[in-house]
Structures are given as structure tokens and as C-alpha cells.
Scaffold this active site. Sequence first.
Site, short mmCIF file in Angstrom:
data_model
loop_
_atom_site.label_atom_id
_atom_site.label_comp_id
_atom_site.label_asym_id
_atom_site.label_seq_id
_atom_site.Cartn_x
_atom_site.Cartn_y
_atom_site.Cartn_z
N PHE A 60 0.81 -1.22 0.00
CA PHE A 60 0.00 0.00 0.00
C PHE A 60 0.84 1.27 0.00
O PHE A 60 0.35 2.33 -0.39
CB PHE A 60 -0.94 0.01 1.22
CG PHE A 60 -0.26 0.40 2.52
CD1 PHE A 60 -0.06 1.74 2.85
CD2 PHE A 60 0.22 -0.56 3.40
CE1 PHE A 60 0.59 2.11 4.02
CE2 PHE A 60 0.87 -0.20 4.58
CZ PHE A 60 1.05 1.14 4.89
N SER A 70 5.29 -7.02 3.32
CA SER A 70 5.82 -7.30 4.65
C SER A 70 6.62 -8.61 4.66
O SER A 70 6.52 -9.43 3.74
CB SER A 70 4.67 -7.38 5.65
OG SER A 70 3.77 -8.37 5.22
N CYS A 130 9.67 1.71 3.52
CA CYS A 130 10.55 0.58 3.85
C CYS A 130 11.98 1.06 4.06
O CYS A 130 12.81 0.33 4.57
CB CYS A 130 10.53 -0.44 2.73
SG CYS A 130 11.28 0.16 1.24
N GLU A 172 9.30 -4.19 12.95
CA GLU A 172 9.16 -3.04 12.04
C GLU A 172 7.88 -2.33 12.45
O GLU A 172 6.78 -2.87 12.29
CB GLU A 172 9.05 -3.54 10.59
CG GLU A 172 8.93 -2.39 9.60
CD GLU A 172 8.67 -2.86 8.17
OE1 GLU A 172 7.98 -3.86 7.96
OE2 GLU A 172 9.17 -2.18 7.25
N GLU A 192 -4.98 -3.97 -1.94
CA GLU A 192 -6.43 -3.75 -1.84
C GLU A 192 -6.73 -2.51 -1.01
O GLU A 192 -7.87 -2.04 -0.98
CB GLU A 192 -7.13 -4.99 -1.27
CG GLU A 192 -6.76 -5.38 0.16
CD GLU A 192 -5.45 -6.18 0.29
OE1 GLU A 192 -4.55 -6.01 -0.56
OE2 GLU A 192 -5.34 -6.95 1.25
N LYS A 213 -1.24 -7.15 -9.34
CA LYS A 213 -2.23 -7.24 -8.26
C LYS A 213 -1.82 -6.19 -7.23
O LYS A 213 -0.98 -6.43 -6.37
CB LYS A 213 -2.21 -8.65 -7.65
CG LYS A 213 -3.51 -9.08 -6.98
CD LYS A 213 -3.95 -8.25 -5.82
CE LYS A 213 -3.17 -8.47 -4.55
NZ LYS A 213 -3.49 -7.46 -3.49
P1 NAD Z 1 1.53 -6.69 2.94
O1 NAD Z 1 2.56 -7.76 2.97
O2 NAD Z 1 0.44 -6.73 3.94
O3 NAD Z 1 0.80 -6.66 1.50
C1 NAD Z 1 1.54 -6.64 0.31
C2 NAD Z 1 0.74 -7.36 -0.79
O4 NAD Z 1 0.60 -8.74 -0.43
C3 NAD Z 1 -0.66 -6.80 -0.99
O5 NAD Z 1 -0.92 -6.75 -2.37
C4 NAD Z 1 -1.55 -7.81 -0.29
O6 NAD Z 1 -2.81 -7.94 -0.90
C5 NAD Z 1 -0.78 -9.11 -0.42
N1 NAD Z 1 -0.99 -10.01 0.73
C6 NAD Z 1 -1.20 -9.65 2.02
N2 NAD Z 1 -1.31 -10.73 2.80
C7 NAD Z 1 -1.15 -11.80 2.00
C8 NAD Z 1 -1.15 -13.21 2.22
N3 NAD Z 1 -1.34 -13.72 3.43
N4 NAD Z 1 -0.95 -14.01 1.16
C9 NAD Z 1 -0.75 -13.51 -0.06
N5 NAD Z 1 -0.75 -12.19 -0.33
C10 NAD Z 1 -0.94 -11.34 0.67
O7 NAD Z 1 2.33 -5.30 2.99
P2 NAD Z 1 1.74 -3.83 3.16
O8 NAD Z 1 1.27 -3.64 4.55
O9 NAD Z 1 0.84 -3.50 2.03
O10 NAD Z 1 3.08 -2.96 2.93
C11 NAD Z 1 3.96 -2.60 3.95
C12 NAD Z 1 5.15 -3.53 4.01
O11 NAD Z 1 5.84 -3.52 2.77
C13 NAD Z 1 6.19 -3.11 5.05
O12 NAD Z 1 6.65 -4.25 5.71
C14 NAD Z 1 7.31 -2.50 4.21
O13 NAD Z 1 8.60 -2.56 4.78
C15 NAD Z 1 7.24 -3.35 3.00
N6 NAD Z 1 7.86 -2.70 1.87
C16 NAD Z 1 9.08 -3.16 1.47
C17 NAD Z 1 9.74 -2.53 0.43
C18 NAD Z 1 11.09 -3.01 -0.02
O14 NAD Z 1 11.52 -2.60 -1.06
N7 NAD Z 1 11.78 -3.84 0.75
C19 NAD Z 1 9.14 -1.44 -0.22
C20 NAD Z 1 7.88 -1.01 0.21
C21 NAD Z 1 7.25 -1.65 1.26
#
Ligand code: NAD
Length: 498
Positions: free
Chosen positions: A150, A227, A282, A382, A177, A174
Site C-alpha cells: 500500500f 511485509s 521501507c 518493524e 487492496e 495485483k
Molecule cells: P503486505 O505484505 O500486507 O501486502 C503486500 C501485498 O501482499 C498486498 O498486495 C496484499 O494484498 C498481499 N498479501 C497480504 N497478505 C497476503 C497473504 N497472506 N498471502 C498472499 N498475499 C498477501 O504489505 P503492506 O502492509 O501492504 O506494505 C507494507 C510492508 O511492505 C512493510 O513491511 C514494508 O517494509 C514493505 N515494503 C518493502 C519494500 C522493499 O523494497 N523492501 C518497499 C515497500 C514496502
Amino acid sequence: MTQQVKLFIDGEFVHSNSDKLIPVTNPATQEVIAQVPCATTTEMQQAIDSAKAAFKTWKEVPVSERARLMMRYAQLLKDHQGEIAAIICEELGKTVEDAKGDVWRGIEVVEQAANIPSLMMGETVENVARSIDTYSYIQPLGVCAGITPFNFPAMIPLWMFPMAIACGNTFILKPSEQDPMTVNKLAELFVKAGAPKGVLQVVHGAKEQVDTILHHPDIKAISFVGSVNVGQYIYKTGTDNLKRVQAFAGAKNHMVIMPDANKQQVINALVGASVGAAGQRCMAISVAVFVGSAAEWIPEVAAAIGKVGPGHYSNDKAAYGPQISPQAKARILSLIAQGKKEGATCLLDGSDCQVDGYPNGNWVGPTVFSDVTTEMEIYKQEIFGPVLTTMTVANLDQAIELVNSSPYGNGTSIFTASGAAARKYQHNIEVGQVGINVPIPVPLPFFSFTGWKGSFYGDQHAYGKQAVRFYTETKTITARWFDDDIQVSGPNMSINLR
Ligand code: NAD
């Protein structure tokens, strides 16, 4: 009746038949601004079939034409930067300046994708054996997919599909959401730039749709950002299904402050890097490690951070926006409470934060802890909120040891006036992106985004030359053209070329 976010399948924005809808809310007000559908199994299959069919023709499009598509796309994104930023403000709550930055850092990747002809050049060696030449070509993989978080709804999708498509692949995206509308605007502009039907598909949804991508035999490579737990799941499941996977995950970034650093520069850097974007980056600095007498600056750092605060994006004085959801806010507040319980000193407490006119926003005020230890949850987790933890060490070696003992390795920085200290730090630190007097060292797209350790699973990183490697195969050709005058010497029974 709020609008339902459309899917983008086979070149058309279509209404989903799904009965599973997730509300999209404005995090500054809780107003439901849209409903995002979880694409049905049939819709997922239609998207994948269309991408598969489009690959047959797209891979034959000359590389210079693919580059021109990216040139036109970069221009359109620039022309519509404000409009895209406005969508980001509404669904994610970023300040206008920050939202424009989100778009801009994505545009830079599209500009890099416009350089694809030189990035896709192979290698040649003449006369590897007598009259035999070897040369390699780089060819696309097929249908690739991206799953995005997000916190950067424009930049991170733009890390993925422009490079993949410039390489000759087709792509299924994808998006999160929680803020799915920005990507639809990116897709709309991609069509306007001349992207052929089927080259990009946008499917909306959550875990179920991601699982379809992870298990579908027609998807060759998956790029994920999110994450750490989800990243590990995506990497394990995707590779178990024999797909190529790159998974960018969570982080805990340390900034080391040497006593010879310029104090004001340190303070300015820490304010922006810790609470900027509500800490939802991040590459945010979440741990400041003060070396020796630099520890005396901690109260001044806390005071400076206390001067900024969150606000609605219509207020250009707001330093940052709300957290993405009430759940995200509740998690941050519970970590702050736990930090206090575990014995850290809370120098600045943003737990009880109000913004005039927006009583329902997910506001968290800037928060600073001192006396933090590595056993505390505020250090280990985090937090992904506007919370800076500060620690003290006696010397640079101890700082390096502390940073290297973290399971994460996304970004780090050192502030110092000493070239020797900076050189020692950059050489010894086990983190993939290092800033020297630069707090958030996100590389520009002619390099790659090179997180390490628990912040990245895979081997080829995002954008730059590594993205080209990730989204392509190398084909190596060994060729001999017989000259009719040459005598045929009989069968070659060895593996040697002759
Ligand atoms: P998230 O992991 O909750 O969601 C990321 C994506 O995965 C979304 O599209 C979501 O729909 C999907 N998703 C969520 N749960 C899932 C599951 N159980 N199975 C399959 N797909 C699933 O992450 P977020 O809260 O949207 O974003 C924040 C996180 O992203 C933080 O941890 C941040 O550090 C990380 N991030 C990392 C970088 C990097 O380059 N390392 C860059 C930006 C964000």
C-alpha cells in the site's frame, strides 16, 4: 452507492462479477470512497489467458518500438503527475508533495525502461574455436506478475511492469487492496501511451488472488513487495512452484551518528527520514545509533521531531498524513505502549494525537524513544509508523556490530565528517543500500534497489540491469558456417569444439 473499482483485463476496464468486495477508505476521514472487488477465478483466468495470448505478438515487437512506448508513457505520467498524486492523497492520505514524489520516483524507472535497447544487448566472441563464433541474446520469459504494497501505490507498480514489458514480457499486476485506484490510473495512461491490448492486466483482490498467481503454471516470474511474513510465503510458494521470484520485504533501518557529524544536518535528516510519510516507508530510519558524545544531541533531535506533525493533505503545513488504517494505527499504539512497559524512555509520545477537523483520521503523532535495547519489541519489530528509537554505543565498531546483528538489511546511513569512518562503515556493513550523509539512500533506476538479508528474498533485484536479468532468459548460440572449400574432417567424437 460508492464506485466499484474496475479490473483491467484484455485491454478493457471491466466491472467484476465478484461478490467479495473490500471497502477502500480515505484514512484521514474513514469515508468509504470505493469498493474493490476480489477478482473471481474466471476473471483471473481471463487475465492470464489474455496476457499469454498477447505475449505471442508483443515479444516480436522491435525493441526500439517497445522503448518508444515507454518514452510516451513517461511523458504522459509527467503530464498527469498531479492527477495521480491526488488519487494517492485520497486513498493513502500522503501530503501532496510526498504523493508527487511517489509518482516521480516511478517515472524515473519508466525513463530507464525507455533505455531498453542497450540494456538488452547480449555478448559476442568471435573465433571461440576455429571458425566458430558464440553470441548471446536476451529474450523475455512470458507472463510475469507483480504484487504490490500500500505504501507506494505509484512507485512500486512502476518498478515492475514497465521494465518487464520493455523486456518483451506481458504482465499481471495485483495492487494493494488498501489503495487500488492509483494503479487503475497508471493502466489508463499506459493505454493512452499506446500499450497493445493484453500486455498489462490489473486484477484486484487479496490473498486468494495472490495464491492463484503463485500456483498458475502460465506465470513464469513473480515480483513481490510487502511485509516480511508475506514475502517469505510468496518466495517459498512461488519457488516451490518452480517460478522465478523476487520478494522485497520489511526493514529496520539504522542511522549511525558520529560525534564529528554536523549536528544540524543530523537533526534535519532524522526528522524527515523517521516520521516523513508517517513512517510508512521501507527505507525509513527507525533506529538512530548515537556514537560516543553524539548521544548528547538526543534531546534536541526529539525536540525537532516534536515540531512536526500529521495533517490532512489539503493543509500544506502538514508534515505527513495518517496511517493507512485503524488497524495499522492500533498496532503502532500497542507497540508504543509496550516500549514504555519494557523500560524504554518515551521522550516524545504521539499516541494521543488529534488533527483539527478530522476527528476520525488514523493519526499518530511523532514519537521518540531513548534507552532502547535490542531485546525490546520496539527494536525488534518493524513499527511502520512515525516512531524513532534511539540507542547509544561507545564507538563505530560497536555501531557496526549492532547494525550487522539485525536480521534486516534494506538501508542504513552514517553521518560523519570522517572519510575513514565512512569508508570503514560502507565496507563492513551487511546492508544492501548505504547512505553517507544521506539518510534514505534509495538508488536511482540506473542502479538497482538492492536490499539484503531478511529484507529481500531472491537474487536479482528491482530495476536497473538486475531487473533486465530477472525478467529475461539468456540464449547463447554457438555457430559455424561451413565454407564449401573446407575439407570435412569426419565426425568429432569429443566434446571439444573444433
Ligand atoms: P503486505 O505484505 O500486507 O501486502 C503486500 C501485498 O501482499 C498486498 O498486495 C496484499 O494484498 C498481499 N498479501 C497480504 N497478505 C497476503 C497473504 N497472506 N498471502 C498472499 N498475499 C498477501 O504489505 P503492506 O502492509 O501492504 O506494505 C507494507 C510492508 O511492505 C512493510 O513491511 C514494508 O517494509 C514493505 N515494503 C518493502 C519494500 C522493499 O523494497 N523492501 C518497499 C515497500 C514496502
